[in-house]
Design a protein around this motif. Structure first.
Motif, mmCIF file in Angstrom:
data_model
loop_
_atom_site.group_PDB
_atom_site.id
_atom_site.type_symbol
_atom_site.label_atom_id
_atom_site.label_comp_id
_atom_site.label_asym_id
_atom_site.label_seq_id
_atom_site.Cartn_x
_atom_site.Cartn_y
_atom_site.Cartn_z
ATOM 1 N N GLY A 45 0.718 -1.185 -0.033
ATOM 2 C CA GLY A 45 -0.178 -0.034 -0.025
ATOM 3 C C GLY A 45 0.810 1.395 0.039
ATOM 4 N N LYS A 46 2.031 1.154 -0.526
ATOM 5 C CA LYS A 46 2.865 2.454 -0.290
ATOM 6 C C LYS A 46 2.389 3.248 -1.536
ATOM 7 C CE LYS A 46 6.837 0.154 -1.524
ATOM 8 N NZ LYS A 46 6.109 -1.412 -1.321
ATOM 9 N N THR A 47 2.196 3.092 -2.650
ATOM 10 C CA THR A 47 1.689 3.809 -3.859
ATOM 11 C C THR A 47 0.192 4.368 -3.292
ATOM 12 O OG1 THR A 47 3.005 2.670 -5.510
ATOM 13 C CG2 THR A 47 1.169 3.957 -6.229
ATOM 14 N N ALA A 48 -0.470 3.353 -2.913
ATOM 15 C CA ALA A 48 -1.881 3.791 -2.687
ATOM 16 C C ALA A 48 -2.042 4.869 -1.309
ATOM 17 C CB ALA A 48 -2.701 2.417 -2.266
ATOM 18 N N ALA A 49 -0.918 4.980 -0.665
ATOM 19 C CA ALA A 49 -0.974 5.844 0.533
ATOM 20 C C ALA A 49 -0.875 7.224 -0.153
ATOM 21 C CB ALA A 49 0.206 5.849 1.383
ATOM 22 N N ALA A 50 0.157 7.502 -1.235
ATOM 23 C CA ALA A 50 0.163 8.731 -1.854
ATOM 24 C C ALA A 50 -1.075 9.072 -2.671
ATOM 25 C CB ALA A 50 1.527 8.538 -2.545
ATOM 26 N N LYS A 51 -1.641 8.363 -3.241
ATOM 27 C CA LYS A 51 -3.026 8.281 -3.973
ATOM 28 C C LYS A 51 -4.016 8.778 -3.016
ATOM 29 C CE LYS A 51 -2.277 5.421 -8.025
ATOM 30 N NZ LYS A 51 -2.586 4.303 -8.726
ATOM 31 N N ALA A 52 -4.356 7.993 -1.974
ATOM 32 C CA ALA A 52 -5.358 8.209 -0.963
ATOM 33 C C ALA A 52 -5.057 9.836 -0.126
ATOM 34 C CB ALA A 52 -5.131 7.320 0.143
ATOM 35 N N LEU A 53 -3.801 10.158 -0.110
ATOM 36 C CA LEU A 53 -3.394 11.429 0.925
ATOM 37 C C LEU A 53 -3.909 12.470 -0.257
ATOM 38 C CD1 LEU A 53 -2.109 13.040 2.833
ATOM 39 C CD2 LEU A 53 0.110 12.796 1.813
#
Length: 287
Positions: A45-53
């Motif tokens: 979920g590293k990439t997803a964290a940036a997208k969600a932010l």
């Protein structure tokens, strides 16, 4: 975001569950204006964290996907050579002379992701994701030092462009190679662990709301057991979500060994892994 608890709530509102450690890392990155380096296994979920932010902040999301051979022209900026050539030909047709300084102006500058983030003029800074920095070359890391340390880019022909509001920068790495110490010093750091079964189930439930609770529970528990095997590539959360989505699409509501065998391609990505996961599934059936 005024505190880590608000980070948790705002990300929860966009269906990204974050633990206290990652929430604190994101909060401090934003408050201190420092880039955040996220490491962890692929699929956690590293990439997803940036997208969600970016979604939580309602701000533009700019992504730079790294790869071997990535250059400054692809990541920072590039000159529009075709437009420069047309400008030269037009001047020649008109009998005018052209100086180099006439060709290297902002009018001929093409923004790439990093310069676009620096020059962003909106009320909220964008989220810039530098994804899988470990896939780029060592030399490319050196190109980032000025930007990561000062939120600025120097273009020899034009001078230094500094961000009015420094972008929120997230770098991700799967640790396929060691990153330079100078890059790490410029960033805050957080390692994202693969979550325990209960938390993994909560994340999958958000991603696949149509799946039954027993299926999600069984699937995440099975993935936890599979991850303890000697696999070439242990399935991450991304594979778990794909798997549960596939099972739900097949109408499966409770996991059985045969369901695993029918959908092996979602969680086992090499022949050896397929054999090991199939063996684990067979044990499930016998038990």
């Amino acid at each position: 975001m005024n505190n880590p608890d608000e980070v948790v709530q705002r990300l929860d509102d966009v269906n990204y569950l974050v633990d206290d450690g990652l929430a604190m890392a994101i909060f401090l990155s934003m408050r201190l204006g420092k880039p955040l380096l996220l490491e962890g296994e692929p699929g956690v979920g590293k990439t997803a964290a940036a997208k969600a932010l970016a979604q939580a902040l309602d701000t533009p999301f700019i992504r730079l996907q790294c790869y071997e051979g990535l250059t400054a022209g692809e990541a920072l900026y590039e000159w529009n050579y075709q437009r420069q050539l047309l400008h030269i030909r037009l001047a020649e047709a008109q009998g005018s002379s052209i100086r180099d300084a006439d060709l290297f102006t902002a009018d001929f500058l093409q923004e790439r992701p990093i310069l676009r983030a620096v020059r962003h003029a909106g009320p909220t800074p964008p989220v810039l994701l530098i994804d899988e920095i470990d896939r780029a070359d060592d030399e490319f890391e050196a190109l980032l030092f000025e930007f990561l340390g000062e939120a600025a880019i120097t273009i020899p022909e034009l001078g230094t462009f500094a961000a009015t509001r420094p972008p929120i920068v997230v770098l991700t790495s799967n640790r396929s190679r060691d990153l330079h110490d100078a890059l790490r010093r410029r960033c805050l750091y957080h390692w994202i662990e693969f979550p325990a079964a209960e938390r993994a189930a909560a994340i999958v439930r958000r991603a696949v709301p149509g799946a039954s609770a027993p299926l999600i529970r069984n699937a995440t528990e099975f993935i936890g057991r599979v991850r303890r095997l000697d696999l070439d590539k242990a399935p991450g959360l991304a594979e778990t979500i794909d798997w549960v989505s596939a099972l739900a699409a097949l109408g499966v509501t409770e996991l059985a060994g045969a369901d695993v065998l029918r959908t092996l391609g979602t969680i086992a990505k090499t022949p050896d892994d397929r054999e090991l996961v199939a063996g684990a599934a067979s044990q499930e059936t016998r038990s």
